[in-house]
Design a protein around this motif. Structure first.
Motif, PDB file in Angstrom:
ATOM      1  N   UNK A  35      34.023  48.539  33.608  1.00 11.47           N
ATOM      2  CA  UNK A  35      33.545  48.898  32.510  1.00 11.47           C
ATOM      3  C   UNK A  35      34.681  49.107  31.440  1.00 11.47           C
ATOM      4  N   UNK A  36      35.848  49.373  31.990  1.00  8.91           N
ATOM      5  CA  UNK A  36      37.031  49.978  30.991  1.00  8.91           C
ATOM      6  C   UNK A  36      37.752  48.833  30.640  1.00  8.91           C
ATOM      7  N   UNK A  37      37.531  47.487  30.968  1.00  6.70           N
ATOM      8  CA  UNK A  37      38.311  46.252  30.685  1.00  6.70           C
ATOM      9  C   UNK A  37      37.419  45.229  29.904  1.00  6.70           C
ATOM     10  N   UNK A  38      38.152  44.436  29.205  1.00  3.63           N
ATOM     11  CA  UNK A  38      37.121  43.366  28.698  1.00  3.63           C
ATOM     12  C   UNK A  38      36.656  42.316  29.764  1.00  3.63           C
ATOM     13  N   UNK A  39      35.544  41.989  29.733  1.00  2.00           N
ATOM     14  CA  UNK A  39      34.649  41.764  28.784  1.00  2.00           C
ATOM     15  C   UNK A  39      33.619  43.114  28.798  1.00  2.00           C
ATOM     16  N   UNK A  40      33.994  44.103  29.762  1.00  2.00           N
ATOM     17  CA  UNK A  40      33.237  45.286  29.550  1.00  2.00           C
ATOM     18  C   UNK A  40      31.732  45.107  30.003  1.00  2.00           C
ATOM     19  N   UNK A  41      31.534  44.056  30.792  1.00  2.00           N
ATOM     20  CA  UNK A  41      30.155  44.189  31.565  1.00  2.00           C
ATOM     21  C   UNK A  41      30.300  43.978  32.950  1.00  2.00           C
ATOM     22  N   UNK A  42      29.050  44.154  33.507  1.00  2.00           N
ATOM     23  CA  UNK A  42      29.062  44.216  34.900  1.00  2.00           C
ATOM     24  C   UNK A  42      28.542  42.653  35.175  1.00  2.00           C
ATOM     25  N   UNK A  43      29.268  41.814  35.556  1.00  2.00           N
ATOM     26  CA  UNK A  43      29.248  40.294  35.682  1.00  2.00           C
ATOM     27  C   UNK A  43      28.935  39.897  36.815  1.00  2.00           C
ATOM     28  N   UNK A  44      29.173  40.783  38.000  1.00  2.00           N
ATOM     29  CA  UNK A  44      29.073  40.181  39.356  1.00  2.00           C
ATOM     30  C   UNK A  44      30.005  39.260  39.829  1.00  2.00           C
ATOM     31  N   UNK A  45      31.293  39.295  39.364  1.00  2.00           N
ATOM     32  CA  UNK A  45      32.354  38.312  39.676  1.00  2.00           C
ATOM     33  C   UNK A  45      32.207  37.167  38.774  1.00  2.00           C
ATOM     34  N   UNK A  46      31.202  36.912  38.225  1.00  2.00           N
ATOM     35  CA  UNK A  46      31.286  35.791  36.969  1.00  2.00           C
ATOM     36  C   UNK A  46      32.365  35.577  36.419  1.00  2.00           C
ATOM     37  N   UNK A  47      32.908  36.642  35.739  1.00  2.00           N
ATOM     38  CA  UNK A  47      34.127  36.753  34.954  1.00  2.00           C
ATOM     39  C   UNK A  47      35.279  36.304  35.725  1.00  2.00           C
ATOM     40  N   UNK A  48      35.424  36.678  37.112  1.00  2.39           N
ATOM     41  CA  UNK A  48      36.769  36.219  37.828  1.00  2.39           C
ATOM     42  C   UNK A  48      36.484  34.829  37.715  1.00  2.39           C
ATOM     43  N   UNK A  49      35.639  34.411  38.265  1.00  4.32           N
ATOM     44  CA  UNK A  49      35.137  32.866  38.426  1.00  4.32           C
ATOM     45  C   UNK A  49      35.554  32.089  37.106  1.00  4.32           C
ATOM     46  N   UNK A  50      35.101  32.566  36.090  1.00  5.66           N
ATOM     47  CA  UNK A  50      35.464  32.059  34.658  1.00  5.66           C
ATOM     48  C   UNK A  50      36.815  32.010  34.468  1.00  5.66           C
ATOM     49  N   UNK A  51      37.688  33.061  34.543  1.00  3.64           N
ATOM     50  CA  UNK A  51      38.878  33.432  34.388  1.00  3.64           C
ATOM     51  C   UNK A  51      39.551  32.041  35.269  1.00  3.64           C
ATOM     52  N   UNK A  52      39.371  32.016  36.564  1.00  2.57           N
ATOM     53  CA  UNK A  52      40.103  31.076  37.363  1.00  2.57           C
ATOM     54  C   UNK A  52      39.721  29.546  37.090  1.00  2.57           C
ATOM     55  N   UNK A  53      38.574  29.367  36.760  1.00  2.00           N
ATOM     56  CA  UNK A  53      38.154  28.099  36.197  1.00  2.00           C
ATOM     57  C   UNK A  53      38.885  27.782  35.094  1.00  2.00           C
TER      58      UNK A  53
END
Length: 79
Positions: A35-53
């Motif tokens: 919650x303290x870093x962008x994008x600031x949402x609980x994404x259940x690791x979707x953000x990590x997947x999108x970053x790697x992709x």
């Protein structure tokens, strides 16, 4: 892609070894849900997947850009 093309074209004399990703592990891990870093949402690791992709796609596009348009004339390397 235009920015990459312009940068490689303008710096070709000085740079003979190109690195498309610097510290991809830290970059991708910064997208682990928090919650303290962008994008600031609980994404259940979707953000990590999108970053790697996105990192893999970016590397691939710049690698192929260099190979197809600059490698023969500049005689450099890319990783």
């Amino acid at each position: 892609m235009l920015a990459s093309h312009s940068f490689i074209n303008n710096k070709s004399v000085q740079v003979k070894w190109w690195i498309t990703l610097y510290d991809p592990d830290s970059t991708a891990k910064s997208y682990i849900p928090s919650w303290n870093k962008a994008p600031g949402v609980n994404s259940s690791h979707v953000g990590l997947y999108l970053a790697i992709h996105t990192l893999i796609q970016s590397h691939s596009r710049v690698y192929h850009l260099y190979s197809n348009e600059f490698r023969d004339t500049q005689k450099g390397k890319i990783s």
